[in-house]
Design a protein around this motif. Structure first.
Motif, PDB file in Angstrom:
ATOM      1  N   GLY A 152       0.627  -1.249   0.097  1.00 44.55           N
ATOM      2  CA  GLY A 152       0.206   0.079  -0.023  1.00 44.55           C
ATOM      3  C   GLY A 152       0.754   1.244   0.026  1.00 44.55           C
ATOM      4  O   GLY A 152       0.098   2.232  -0.314  1.00 44.55           O
ATOM      5  N   ASN A 153       2.254   1.145   0.352  1.00 45.63           N
ATOM      6  CA  ASN A 153       2.928   2.319   0.312  1.00 45.63           C
ATOM      7  C   ASN A 153       2.985   3.226  -0.859  1.00 45.63           C
ATOM      8  O   ASN A 153       3.099   2.638  -1.882  1.00 45.63           O
ATOM      9  N   GLY A 154       2.627   4.516  -0.763  1.00 44.35           N
ATOM     10  CA  GLY A 154       2.666   5.534  -1.729  1.00 44.35           C
ATOM     11  C   GLY A 154       1.521   5.263  -2.754  1.00 44.35           C
ATOM     12  O   GLY A 154       1.404   6.102  -4.007  1.00 44.35           O
ATOM     13  N   THR A 155       0.771   4.546  -2.444  1.00 43.57           N
ATOM     14  CA  THR A 155      -0.414   4.287  -3.481  1.00 43.57           C
ATOM     15  C   THR A 155      -1.360   5.580  -3.237  1.00 43.57           C
ATOM     16  O   THR A 155      -1.705   6.037  -2.144  1.00 43.57           O
ATOM     17  N   ASN A 156      -2.261   5.884  -4.344  1.00 47.11           N
ATOM     18  CA  ASN A 156      -3.425   6.932  -4.253  1.00 47.11           C
ATOM     19  C   ASN A 156      -4.743   6.004  -4.662  1.00 47.11           C
ATOM     20  O   ASN A 156      -4.969   5.984  -5.675  1.00 47.11           O
ATOM     21  N   LEU A 157      -5.216   5.657  -3.206  1.00 50.60           N
ATOM     22  CA  LEU A 157      -6.562   5.040  -3.352  1.00 50.60           C
ATOM     23  C   LEU A 157      -7.502   5.443  -2.235  1.00 50.60           C
ATOM     24  O   LEU A 157      -7.063   6.171  -1.387  1.00 50.60           O
ATOM     25  N   SER A 158      -8.593   5.169  -2.595  1.00 48.30           N
ATOM     26  CA  SER A 158      -9.762   5.742  -1.684  1.00 48.30           C
ATOM     27  C   SER A 158      -9.798   7.123  -1.406  1.00 48.30           C
ATOM     28  O   SER A 158     -10.084   7.651  -0.249  1.00 48.30           O
ATOM     29  N   GLY A 159      -9.423   8.114  -2.256  1.00 49.58           N
ATOM     30  CA  GLY A 159      -9.372   9.254  -2.134  1.00 49.58           C
ATOM     31  C   GLY A 159      -8.047  10.211  -1.626  1.00 49.58           C
ATOM     32  O   GLY A 159      -7.888  11.331  -1.305  1.00 49.58           O
ATOM     33  N   GLY A 160      -7.039   9.449  -1.614  1.00 51.38           N
ATOM     34  CA  GLY A 160      -5.828  10.004  -0.992  1.00 51.38           C
ATOM     35  C   GLY A 160      -4.543   9.103  -1.218  1.00 51.38           C
ATOM     36  O   GLY A 160      -4.667   7.791  -1.296  1.00 51.38           O
ATOM     37  N   ILE A 161      -3.627   9.691  -0.631  1.00 54.87           N
ATOM     38  CA  ILE A 161      -2.044   8.854  -0.559  1.00 54.87           C
ATOM     39  C   ILE A 161      -1.819   8.164   0.594  1.00 54.87           C
ATOM     40  O   ILE A 161      -2.291   8.595   1.654  1.00 54.87           O
ATOM     41  N   TRP A 162      -1.436   6.853   0.718  1.00 55.99           N
ATOM     42  CA  TRP A 162      -1.197   6.086   1.758  1.00 55.99           C
ATOM     43  C   TRP A 162       0.445   5.736   1.954  1.00 55.99           C
ATOM     44  O   TRP A 162       1.001   5.782   1.051  1.00 55.99           O
ATOM     45  N   HIS A 163       0.755   5.935   3.107  1.00 54.95           N
ATOM     46  CA  HIS A 163       2.107   5.752   3.351  1.00 54.95           C
ATOM     47  C   HIS A 163       2.329   4.898   4.647  1.00 54.95           C
ATOM     48  O   HIS A 163       1.454   4.765   5.511  1.00 54.95           O
ATOM     49  N   ASP A 164       3.326   4.091   4.428  1.00 56.36           N
ATOM     50  CA  ASP A 164       3.915   3.296   5.725  1.00 56.36           C
ATOM     51  C   ASP A 164       4.453   4.063   6.522  1.00 56.36           C
ATOM     52  O   ASP A 164       4.679   5.347   6.370  1.00 56.36           O
ATOM     53  N   ILE A 165       4.852   3.749   7.807  1.00 52.66           N
ATOM     54  CA  ILE A 165       5.467   4.542   8.962  1.00 52.66           C
ATOM     55  C   ILE A 165       6.917   3.924   9.018  1.00 52.66           C
ATOM     56  O   ILE A 165       6.970   2.954   9.431  1.00 52.66           O
ATOM     57  N   VAL A 166       7.803   4.741   8.718  1.00 55.09           N
ATOM     58  CA  VAL A 166       9.376   4.141   8.641  1.00 55.09           C
ATOM     59  C   VAL A 166       9.662   4.722  10.081  1.00 55.09           C
ATOM     60  O   VAL A 166       9.590   5.915  10.308  1.00 55.09           O
ATOM     61  N   LEU A 167      10.050   3.704  10.809  1.00 53.82           N
ATOM     62  CA  LEU A 167      10.794   4.170  12.272  1.00 53.82           C
ATOM     63  C   LEU A 167      12.369   4.362  12.119  1.00 53.82           C
ATOM     64  O   LEU A 167      12.808   5.170  12.820  1.00 53.82           O
ATOM     65  N   SER A 168      12.907   3.599  11.332  1.00 53.47           N
ATOM     66  CA  SER A 168      14.402   3.805  10.937  1.00 53.47           C
ATOM     67  C   SER A 168      14.871   3.418   9.724  1.00 53.47           C
ATOM     68  O   SER A 168      14.089   2.293   9.024  1.00 53.47           O
ATOM     69  N   GLY A 169      15.939   3.712   9.017  1.00 56.62           N
ATOM     70  CA  GLY A 169      16.597   3.332   7.942  1.00 56.62           C
ATOM     71  C   GLY A 169      15.890   3.982   6.677  1.00 56.62           C
ATOM     72  O   GLY A 169      15.227   5.136   6.949  1.00 56.62           O
TER      73      GLY A 169
END
Length: 121
Positions: free
Chosen positions: A88-105
């Protein structure tokens, strides 16, 4: 959970957690069919070892509680069928952009949204 060179925020089962750009710190904008594809993470939740950031809870429009991380309501993604996936990271679905949550790296590259023909997998 490591995905590529990044450590991502996941649920206890190792599934990647996402945030939705249109959301606010007090309201989810993902309801109805959106919530079918992007299931809200029910709150409250507790952090595992190594998790930084502030966990909280909001009340969704249907009255259920949803977990938040640093003010972002949290979701999983129906297309992530196994731990360690981040489709799902970076996808433009359901009315907006989705991002995963990067804790480190280093963040995993967002999926390309180019519409070039051909290719395939």
């Amino acid at each position: 959970m490591k995905v590529g060179g990044a450590t991502l925020l996941t649920n206890a089962k190792g599934f990647t957690l996402y945030w939705f750009v249109p959301d606010t710190s007090t309201a989810s904008k993902c309801n109805g069919s959106c919530a079918h594809y992007w299931p809200p993470v029910h709150g409250p939740v507790t952090a595992g070892s190594g998790v930084t950031g502030t966990l909280g809870v909001i009340t969704r429009s249907d009255g259920t509680k949803q977990a938040t991380w640093n003010g972002h309501p949290l979701y999983t993604y129906i297309a992530d069928t196994a731990p360690g996936m981040a489709k799902g990271n970076g996808t433009n679905l359901s009315g907006g952009i989705w991002h995963d949550i990067v804790l480190s790296g280093a963040a995993a590259p967002a999926q390309s949204s180019s519409s070039s023909g051909g290719g395939g997998y």
